[in-house]
Design a protein around this motif. Sequence first.
Motif, PDB file in Angstrom:
ATOM      1  N   THR A  64       0.800  -0.987   0.090  1.00 54.69           N
ATOM      2  CA  THR A  64      -0.146  -0.036   0.174  1.00 54.69           C
ATOM      3  C   THR A  64       0.620   1.237  -0.044  1.00 54.69           C
ATOM      4  O   THR A  64       1.701   1.702   0.795  1.00 54.69           O
ATOM      5  N   PRO A  65       0.757   1.954  -0.613  1.00 58.31           N
ATOM      6  CA  PRO A  65       1.339   3.241  -0.985  1.00 58.31           C
ATOM      7  C   PRO A  65       0.822   3.924   0.565  1.00 58.31           C
ATOM      8  O   PRO A  65      -0.445   4.298   0.735  1.00 58.31           O
ATOM      9  N   ASP A  66       1.685   5.145   0.692  1.00 61.28           N
ATOM     10  CA  ASP A  66       1.503   5.543   2.277  1.00 61.28           C
ATOM     11  C   ASP A  66       2.424   6.630   2.030  1.00 61.28           C
ATOM     12  O   ASP A  66       3.564   7.242   1.591  1.00 61.28           O
ATOM     13  N   VAL A  67       2.443   7.887   2.951  1.00 58.79           N
ATOM     14  CA  VAL A  67       3.351   9.352   2.719  1.00 58.79           C
ATOM     15  C   VAL A  67       3.375   9.809   3.905  1.00 58.79           C
ATOM     16  O   VAL A  67       2.013   9.544   5.243  1.00 58.79           O
ATOM     17  N   LEU A  68       3.851  10.054   4.850  1.00 60.42           N
ATOM     18  CA  LEU A  68       4.263  10.337   5.958  1.00 60.42           C
ATOM     19  C   LEU A  68       4.572  11.170   6.507  1.00 60.42           C
ATOM     20  O   LEU A  68       5.343  12.094   6.132  1.00 60.42           O
ATOM     21  N   SER A  94       0.751  12.116  -6.056  1.00 56.57           N
ATOM     22  CA  SER A  94      -0.682  13.440  -6.080  1.00 56.57           C
ATOM     23  C   SER A  94      -0.931  13.315  -4.341  1.00 56.57           C
ATOM     24  O   SER A  94      -1.188  14.981  -3.864  1.00 56.57           O
ATOM     25  N   VAL A  95      -0.042  12.728  -3.188  1.00 60.42           N
ATOM     26  CA  VAL A  95      -0.511  13.782  -2.016  1.00 60.42           C
ATOM     27  C   VAL A  95       0.109  14.345  -2.077  1.00 60.42           C
ATOM     28  O   VAL A  95       0.158  15.383  -0.996  1.00 60.42           O
ATOM     29  N   CYS A  96       1.638  13.902  -2.770  1.00 59.68           N
ATOM     30  CA  CYS A  96       2.941  15.256  -2.332  1.00 59.68           C
ATOM     31  C   CYS A  96       2.518  15.755  -3.634  1.00 59.68           C
ATOM     32  O   CYS A  96       2.915  17.437  -2.774  1.00 59.68           O
ATOM     33  N   LYS A  97       2.383  16.182  -3.855  1.00 62.13           N
ATOM     34  CA  LYS A  97       1.824  17.512  -5.100  1.00 62.13           C
ATOM     35  C   LYS A  97       0.689  17.771  -3.795  1.00 62.13           C
ATOM     36  O   LYS A  97       0.806  19.089  -3.673  1.00 62.13           O
ATOM     37  N   PHE A  98       0.071  18.143  -3.729  1.00 66.83           N
ATOM     38  CA  PHE A  98      -1.551  18.178  -2.990  1.00 66.83           C
ATOM     39  C   PHE A  98      -0.292  19.299  -1.391  1.00 66.83           C
ATOM     40  O   PHE A  98      -0.650  19.857  -1.503  1.00 66.83           O
ATOM     41  N   LEU A  99       0.093  17.766  -1.132  1.00 64.61           N
ATOM     42  CA  LEU A  99       1.531  18.813   0.693  1.00 64.61           C
ATOM     43  C   LEU A  99       2.181  19.772   0.430  1.00 64.61           C
ATOM     44  O   LEU A  99       2.092  21.161   0.777  1.00 64.61           O
ATOM     45  N   SER A 100       2.474  19.876  -1.196  1.00 60.58           N
ATOM     46  CA  SER A 100       3.514  20.872  -2.148  1.00 60.58           C
ATOM     47  C   SER A 100       3.085  22.263  -1.986  1.00 60.58           C
ATOM     48  O   SER A 100       3.155  23.625  -1.927  1.00 60.58           O
ATOM     49  N   MET A 101       1.836  22.981  -2.217  1.00 57.63           N
ATOM     50  CA  MET A 101       0.810  22.900  -1.979  1.00 57.63           C
ATOM     51  C   MET A 101       0.655  24.606  -1.063  1.00 57.63           C
ATOM     52  O   MET A 101      -0.411  25.415  -0.975  1.00 57.63           O
ATOM     53  N   LEU A 102       0.288  23.307   0.012  1.00 61.93           N
ATOM     54  CA  LEU A 102       0.136  23.667   1.067  1.00 61.93           C
ATOM     55  C   LEU A 102       1.556  24.900   1.773  1.00 61.93           C
ATOM     56  O   LEU A 102       2.546  24.947   1.675  1.00 61.93           O
ATOM     57  N   ASP A 103       0.307  26.341   2.189  1.00 65.78           N
ATOM     58  CA  ASP A 103       1.397  26.784   3.091  1.00 65.78           C
ATOM     59  C   ASP A 103       0.588  26.810   4.690  1.00 65.78           C
ATOM     60  O   ASP A 103      -0.006  27.898   4.874  1.00 65.78           O
ATOM     61  N   VAL A 123      -7.904  24.091  -0.412  1.00 65.02           N
ATOM     62  CA  VAL A 123      -6.970  24.206  -1.496  1.00 65.02           C
ATOM     63  C   VAL A 123      -6.785  22.797  -2.589  1.00 65.02           C
ATOM     64  O   VAL A 123      -7.341  23.736  -4.093  1.00 65.02           O
ATOM     65  N   MET A 124      -7.489  22.167  -2.623  1.00 61.64           N
ATOM     66  CA  MET A 124      -7.804  21.428  -3.970  1.00 61.64           C
ATOM     67  C   MET A 124      -8.746  20.611  -3.416  1.00 61.64           C
ATOM     68  O   MET A 124      -9.363  20.085  -2.074  1.00 61.64           O
ATOM     69  N   PRO A 125     -10.359  20.040  -4.381  1.00 58.82           N
ATOM     70  CA  PRO A 125     -10.946  19.162  -3.713  1.00 58.82           C
ATOM     71  C   PRO A 125     -10.675  17.441  -3.832  1.00 58.82           C
ATOM     72  O   PRO A 125      -9.522  17.900  -4.057  1.00 58.82           O
ATOM     73  N   ASP A 126     -11.125  16.724  -2.915  1.00 59.21           N
ATOM     74  CA  ASP A 126     -10.560  15.739  -2.819  1.00 59.21           C
ATOM     75  C   ASP A 126      -9.427  15.213  -2.257  1.00 59.21           C
ATOM     76  O   ASP A 126      -9.702  15.747  -1.023  1.00 59.21           O
ATOM     77  N   ASN A 127      -8.559  14.399  -2.750  1.00 62.87           N
ATOM     78  CA  ASN A 127      -7.507  14.559  -2.212  1.00 62.87           C
ATOM     79  C   ASN A 127      -7.779  14.247  -0.401  1.00 62.87           C
ATOM     80  O   ASN A 127      -6.884  14.663   0.763  1.00 62.87           O
ATOM     81  N   ARG A 128      -8.923  13.392  -0.078  1.00 60.97           N
ATOM     82  CA  ARG A 128      -9.120  13.090   1.621  1.00 60.97           C
ATOM     83  C   ARG A 128      -8.094  12.777   2.674  1.00 60.97           C
ATOM     84  O   ARG A 128      -7.986  13.274   3.513  1.00 60.97           O
ATOM     85  N   ALA A 129      -7.003  11.458   1.775  1.00 64.36           N
ATOM     86  CA  ALA A 129      -6.225  10.757   2.301  1.00 64.36           C
ATOM     87  C   ALA A 129      -5.360  12.195   2.907  1.00 64.36           C
ATOM     88  O   ALA A 129      -4.439  12.179   3.509  1.00 64.36           O
ATOM     89  N   ALA A 130      -5.061  13.003   1.649  1.00 62.29           N
ATOM     90  CA  ALA A 130      -3.459  13.782   1.747  1.00 62.29           C
ATOM     91  C   ALA A 130      -3.771  14.689   2.638  1.00 62.29           C
ATOM     92  O   ALA A 130      -3.549  14.939   3.600  1.00 62.29           O
ATOM     93  N   LYS A 131      -5.523  15.214   2.515  1.00 64.22           N
ATOM     94  CA  LYS A 131      -6.017  16.103   4.136  1.00 64.22           C
ATOM     95  C   LYS A 131      -6.052  15.362   5.002  1.00 64.22           C
ATOM     96  O   LYS A 131      -6.092  15.864   6.315  1.00 64.22           O
ATOM     97  N   ALA A 132      -6.630  14.161   5.555  1.00 65.97           N
ATOM     98  CA  ALA A 132      -6.831  13.667   7.550  1.00 65.97           C
ATOM     99  C   ALA A 132      -4.809  13.245   7.314  1.00 65.97           C
ATOM    100  O   ALA A 132      -5.075  13.592   8.754  1.00 65.97           O
ATOM    101  N   SER A 133      -3.397  12.908   6.536  1.00 69.38           N
ATOM    102  CA  SER A 133      -2.597  13.021   6.891  1.00 69.38           C
ATOM    103  C   SER A 133      -1.882  14.652   7.307  1.00 69.38           C
ATOM    104  O   SER A 133      -1.252  14.726   9.062  1.00 69.38           O
ATOM    105  N   VAL A 134      -2.417  15.405   7.668  1.00 70.78           N
ATOM    106  CA  VAL A 134      -2.171  17.222   7.597  1.00 70.78           C
ATOM    107  C   VAL A 134      -2.950  16.846   9.395  1.00 70.78           C
ATOM    108  O   VAL A 134      -2.811  17.569  10.152  1.00 70.78           O
TER     109      VAL A 134
END
Length: 376
Positions: A64-68, A94-103, A123-134
């Motif tokens: 399973t791909p994962d981002v810490l 996609s997760v790293c792209k989303f996180l890179s957009m956050l300020d 910041v962007m729609p969807d990307n639920r797991a990326a948002k969950a990580s934050v």
Amino acid sequence: MDRRKFLKGTALGLIAVSAPVSLSAGNEPVRKVAKSGRLNLSYKPNELRLRHAFNLARNSRTTTPDVLVELEYDGIIGYGEASMPPYLGESIESVCKFLSMLDLQQFSDPFRIEEILSYVDGVMPDNRAAKASVDIALHDLLGKIMGQPWYKIWGLSPEKTPNTSFTIGIDKPDVVRQKVEEAAPYKVLKVKMGLDNDKELVEIIRSMTDRPLCVDANQGWTDKEKALEMCYWLKERGCMFVEQPFDKKMIDETAWLRERSPLPIIADEFLQRLPDVMRAYQVYDGINIKLMKSTGMHEAYKMAVLAKSLGMKLMIGCMTETSCAISAAAQLAPMAQWVDLDGNLLIANDSFDGVKVIDGKITLFDKPGHGATPIK
């Protein structure tokens, strides 16, 4: 030197200057430039290796791909995670792209949780797991600042956590038997279904144990009459509920089954975020909340409160995740009738130490935040 200044100086000394997102450079963390009194985000790609192939009605995988994620504020670090099974539609890229957009450095007060997470969500729609990580990292950070675990902040009783189920995936009979043997410490078994050998799987398990079962069809059933017959058959064999029997779009068929089934029908793939709770009401008997779908702990708690107010049953579930995200989800466990928090037990490379299963029961400790710490 006081402790706060020491922690602050130590953390700032460890944070590197910002770098562009580059997955080809390996798993080195990507960091923003650290600013004192500001939220500082860092993240790195990860891959979870499963102990057994994870076979469902519609797919199979061994990783399973994962981002810490780390979120630092004045030397205190909160830990988060994005886990991405295929059906979520997210990836490491996609997760790293989303996180890179956050300020997040625009925020000087981490307690403005509504404001921070509203910004992240917009910041962007969807990307639920990326948002969950934050979200998970922010909750961990805030809990550490307050010196309290989140189950206490929410006013929940840790002794009310249920037994967790342990998942038995679709597999060959000899592998199913091996999985049942490995699940000996757990008091509830979760059986993945949705193919033409559903009854065979249950009969194999029942030949080895009489422990309670729950069933997850993962949208694999298609005929409502056969589904009803299966629910009665499962009831006779000690099953507690059926999760997501039909495709999430088969709303009328699900409502029909719910009215007639002797077992509760629980929504999983049908349910993502808070507005879906009302959509599920009177179509399903209960909901399975997962942090990677709900965008994290903040919205998951709201979903749980709403579901309970509607008289719906509540389950707290997970993806294959490290003990970081599992410990975060476990903070909600006292609110639920059932929990399925075995995702960290299904992987071979857990990078966190967190919540434990003791005598089959999810056991919460008095550790601040979500309570998970990196394994060094």
